[in-house]
Design a protein around this motif. Sequence first.
Motif, PDB file in Angstrom:
ATOM      1  N   ALA A 125     -11.506  -7.744  -9.802  1.00  0.00           N
ATOM      2  CA  ALA A 125     -11.286  -7.617 -11.252  1.00  0.00           C
ATOM      3  C   ALA A 125     -11.624  -6.298 -11.829  1.00  0.00           C
ATOM      4  O   ALA A 125     -11.037  -5.721 -12.463  1.00  0.00           O
ATOM      5  N   MET A 126     -12.723  -5.726 -11.237  1.00  0.00           N
ATOM      6  CA  MET A 126     -13.364  -4.327 -11.695  1.00  0.00           C
ATOM      7  C   MET A 126     -12.491  -3.433 -11.235  1.00  0.00           C
ATOM      8  O   MET A 126     -12.089  -2.398 -11.805  1.00  0.00           O
ATOM      9  N   MET A 127     -11.749  -3.355  -9.995  1.00  0.00           N
ATOM     10  CA  MET A 127     -10.587  -2.423  -9.597  1.00  0.00           C
ATOM     11  C   MET A 127      -9.464  -2.684 -10.662  1.00  0.00           C
ATOM     12  O   MET A 127      -8.755  -1.354 -10.528  1.00  0.00           O
ATOM     13  N   ASP A 128      -9.258  -3.794 -10.914  1.00  0.00           N
ATOM     14  CA  ASP A 128      -8.086  -3.767 -11.589  1.00  0.00           C
ATOM     15  C   ASP A 128      -8.288  -3.026 -12.983  1.00  0.00           C
ATOM     16  O   ASP A 128      -7.485  -2.493 -13.659  1.00  0.00           O
ATOM     17  N   GLU A 129      -9.492  -3.481 -13.605  1.00  0.00           N
ATOM     18  CA  GLU A 129      -9.869  -2.695 -15.005  1.00  0.00           C
ATOM     19  C   GLU A 129     -10.176  -1.091 -14.693  1.00  0.00           C
ATOM     20  O   GLU A 129      -9.752  -0.502 -15.786  1.00  0.00           O
ATOM     21  N   SER A 130     -10.579  -0.773 -13.718  1.00  0.00           N
ATOM     22  CA  SER A 130     -10.658   0.802 -13.555  1.00  0.00           C
ATOM     23  C   SER A 130      -9.354   1.431 -13.221  1.00  0.00           C
ATOM     24  O   SER A 130      -9.340   2.746 -13.058  1.00  0.00           O
ATOM     25  N   LYS A 131      -8.272   0.850 -13.158  1.00  0.00           N
ATOM     26  CA  LYS A 131      -6.786   1.481 -12.683  1.00  0.00           C
ATOM     27  C   LYS A 131      -7.092   2.374 -11.862  1.00  0.00           C
ATOM     28  O   LYS A 131      -6.505   3.617 -11.470  1.00  0.00           O
ATOM     29  N   LEU A 132      -7.375   1.564 -10.469  1.00  0.00           N
ATOM     30  CA  LEU A 132      -7.420   2.584  -9.196  1.00  0.00           C
ATOM     31  C   LEU A 132      -6.136   2.325  -8.389  1.00  0.00           C
ATOM     32  O   LEU A 132      -5.200   1.253  -8.716  1.00  0.00           O
ATOM     33  N   THR A 133      -5.656   3.419  -7.729  1.00  0.00           N
ATOM     34  CA  THR A 133      -4.428   3.327  -7.039  1.00  0.00           C
ATOM     35  C   THR A 133      -4.790   2.456  -5.844  1.00  0.00           C
ATOM     36  O   THR A 133      -5.847   2.232  -5.296  1.00  0.00           O
ATOM     37  N   SER A 134      -3.787   2.161  -5.210  1.00  0.00           N
ATOM     38  CA  SER A 134      -3.746   1.163  -4.118  1.00  0.00           C
ATOM     39  C   SER A 134      -4.206   2.106  -3.006  1.00  0.00           C
ATOM     40  O   SER A 134      -5.235   1.295  -2.238  1.00  0.00           O
ATOM     41  N   PHE A 135      -4.237   3.293  -2.790  1.00  0.00           N
ATOM     42  CA  PHE A 135      -5.026   4.024  -1.734  1.00  0.00           C
ATOM     43  C   PHE A 135      -6.533   3.929  -2.261  1.00  0.00           C
ATOM     44  O   PHE A 135      -7.399   3.681  -1.177  1.00  0.00           O
ATOM     45  N   GLN A 136      -6.875   4.120  -3.092  1.00  0.00           N
ATOM     46  CA  GLN A 136      -8.281   4.103  -3.638  1.00  0.00           C
ATOM     47  C   GLN A 136      -8.891   2.574  -3.238  1.00  0.00           C
ATOM     48  O   GLN A 136     -10.067   2.427  -2.791  1.00  0.00           O
ATOM     49  N   ARG A 137      -8.168   1.741  -3.697  1.00  0.00           N
ATOM     50  CA  ARG A 137      -8.735   0.262  -3.302  1.00  0.00           C
ATOM     51  C   ARG A 137      -8.750  -0.288  -1.896  1.00  0.00           C
ATOM     52  O   ARG A 137      -9.844  -0.666  -1.600  1.00  0.00           O
ATOM     53  N   ARG A 138      -7.799   0.254  -1.138  1.00  0.00           N
ATOM     54  CA  ARG A 138      -7.803   0.102   0.197  1.00  0.00           C
ATOM     55  C   ARG A 138      -9.069   0.958   0.817  1.00  0.00           C
ATOM     56  O   ARG A 138      -9.963   0.300   1.582  1.00  0.00           O
ATOM     57  N   HIS A 139      -9.379   2.147   0.431  1.00  0.00           N
ATOM     58  CA  HIS A 139     -10.509   2.662   0.767  1.00  0.00           C
ATOM     59  C   HIS A 139     -11.737   2.385   0.500  1.00  0.00           C
ATOM     60  O   HIS A 139     -12.831   2.104   1.227  1.00  0.00           O
ATOM     61  N   LEU A 140     -11.950   1.949  -0.592  1.00  0.00           N
ATOM     62  CA  LEU A 140     -13.321   1.092  -1.018  1.00  0.00           C
ATOM     63  C   LEU A 140     -13.482  -0.293  -0.243  1.00  0.00           C
ATOM     64  O   LEU A 140     -14.709  -0.415   0.088  1.00  0.00           O
ATOM     65  N   MET A 141     -12.366  -0.923  -0.271  1.00  0.00           N
ATOM     66  CA  MET A 141     -12.460  -2.193   0.685  1.00  0.00           C
ATOM     67  C   MET A 141     -12.732  -2.096   2.023  1.00  0.00           C
ATOM     68  O   MET A 141     -13.728  -2.677   2.718  1.00  0.00           O
ATOM     69  N   ASP A 142     -12.530  -0.963   2.927  1.00  0.00           N
ATOM     70  CA  ASP A 142     -12.860  -0.566   4.150  1.00  0.00           C
ATOM     71  C   ASP A 142     -14.425  -0.181   3.994  1.00  0.00           C
ATOM     72  O   ASP A 142     -15.096  -0.434   5.023  1.00  0.00           O
ATOM     73  N   CYS A 143     -14.567   0.529   3.037  1.00  0.00           N
ATOM     74  CA  CYS A 143     -16.253   0.800   2.967  1.00  0.00           C
ATOM     75  C   CYS A 143     -16.979  -0.458   2.932  1.00  0.00           C
ATOM     76  O   CYS A 143     -18.026  -0.538   3.575  1.00  0.00           O
ATOM     77  N   VAL A 144     -16.683  -1.366   2.090  1.00  0.00           N
ATOM     78  CA  VAL A 144     -17.258  -2.848   2.005  1.00  0.00           C
ATOM     79  C   VAL A 144     -17.388  -3.581   3.176  1.00  0.00           C
ATOM     80  O   VAL A 144     -18.312  -3.983   3.511  1.00  0.00           O
ATOM     81  N   LYS A 145     -16.199  -3.489   4.152  1.00  0.00           N
ATOM     82  CA  LYS A 145     -16.151  -4.133   5.385  1.00  0.00           C
ATOM     83  C   LYS A 145     -17.150  -3.476   6.161  1.00  0.00           C
ATOM     84  O   LYS A 145     -17.230  -4.133   7.064  1.00  0.00           O
ATOM     85  N   ARG A 146     -17.125  -2.449   6.421  1.00  0.00           N
ATOM     86  CA  ARG A 146     -18.103  -1.627   7.438  1.00  0.00           C
ATOM     87  C   ARG A 146     -19.455  -1.601   6.796  1.00  0.00           C
ATOM     88  O   ARG A 146     -20.237  -1.420   7.601  1.00  0.00           O
ATOM     89  N   GLY A 147     -19.868  -1.819   5.774  1.00  0.00           N
ATOM     90  CA  GLY A 147     -21.039  -1.982   5.308  1.00  0.00           C
ATOM     91  C   GLY A 147     -21.644  -0.636   4.704  1.00  0.00           C
ATOM     92  O   GLY A 147     -22.812  -0.543   4.781  1.00  0.00           O
ATOM     93  N   ASP A 148     -20.799   0.381   4.545  1.00  0.00           N
ATOM     94  CA  ASP A 148     -21.205   1.621   4.430  1.00  0.00           C
ATOM     95  C   ASP A 148     -21.134   1.778   2.678  1.00  0.00           C
ATOM     96  O   ASP A 148     -20.902   0.865   1.889  1.00  0.00           O
ATOM     97  N   THR A 149     -22.082   2.665   2.420  1.00  0.00           N
ATOM     98  CA  THR A 149     -22.070   2.977   0.744  1.00  0.00           C
ATOM     99  C   THR A 149     -20.988   3.270   0.099  1.00  0.00           C
ATOM    100  O   THR A 149     -19.971   3.858   0.997  1.00  0.00           O
ATOM    101  N   LEU A 150     -20.621   3.016  -0.986  1.00  0.00           N
ATOM    102  CA  LEU A 150     -19.386   3.367  -1.753  1.00  0.00           C
ATOM    103  C   LEU A 150     -19.368   4.753  -1.973  1.00  0.00           C
ATOM    104  O   LEU A 150     -20.461   5.212  -2.507  1.00  0.00           O
ATOM    105  N   PRO A 151     -18.217   5.611  -1.907  1.00  0.00           N
ATOM    106  CA  PRO A 151     -18.378   7.051  -2.142  1.00  0.00           C
ATOM    107  C   PRO A 151     -18.379   7.236  -3.461  1.00  0.00           C
ATOM    108  O   PRO A 151     -18.059   6.436  -4.544  1.00  0.00           O
ATOM    109  N   LEU A 152     -18.893   8.473  -3.889  1.00  0.00           N
ATOM    110  CA  LEU A 152     -19.187   8.637  -5.378  1.00  0.00           C
ATOM    111  C   LEU A 152     -17.690   9.424  -5.882  1.00  0.00           C
ATOM    112  O   LEU A 152     -17.593   8.992  -7.299  1.00  0.00           O
ATOM    113  N   GLN A 153     -16.885   9.715  -5.089  1.00  0.00           N
ATOM    114  CA  GLN A 153     -15.844  10.199  -5.586  1.00  0.00           C
ATOM    115  C   GLN A 153     -14.712   9.846  -4.430  1.00  0.00           C
ATOM    116  O   GLN A 153     -14.996   9.896  -3.471  1.00  0.00           O
TER     117      GLN A 153
END
Length: 197
Positions: A1-29
């Motif tokens: 829901a937050m991703m939808d509200e922040s108007k992220l592109t599909s590439f940015q969403r995919r990148h964030l989901m990969d970080c969450v699956k790996r357990g890494d910290t979310l990138p600042l940019q």
Amino acid sequence: AMMDESKLTSFQRRHLMDCVKRGDTLPLQCSPTSSKDPQPAEPAFSPPKPWLPGRLPAKPHLRPAEVCQAGDAYTRERFKPQARRDLEREKQRLQNILATGKDVVEHKAKRTLAQTEEEEASEVDRFEELVNEVQERKEFLAEMEALGQGKRYRGIVLTEISQKLREMEIIDKKRSKEMREVTTKDLPIGNKSDSHD
């Protein structure tokens, strides 16, 4: 829901989901359209930038300890003792105060003789000073009367003259008393007629 509200592109969403699956910290940019890894963020402490004339540095420049110690800021000035008072005399004075409860003055006899001589000399001088002061005031009053200002100054000057005369009388009485004491000491006590009988 937050991703939808922040108007992220599909590439940015995919990148964030990969970080969450790996357990890494979310990138600042997150770069919006690139598949490149994001550049690492600048470290919190960056090396100091070269100083440009006319511009003050953002942070104060700290000198290393070696530079500070190499200067003369840490050298101590040598202590030079100086005698400020006579400690032996102070000790003696304190002993006298504790023993007798009084501050005993040294050489009391010498001081009293010197004081009496000074007083006699000052009295002679004071009597002559008073005679001169009375004369000056009489002359001043005569000048003021010649100028027509006699009424204005007469009361003040006559009061001062009477004060000087009173002081002269006191000195004269004191001197005559001393003279009587000296002359009576030299005279024998008693009648001469008694000694012949």
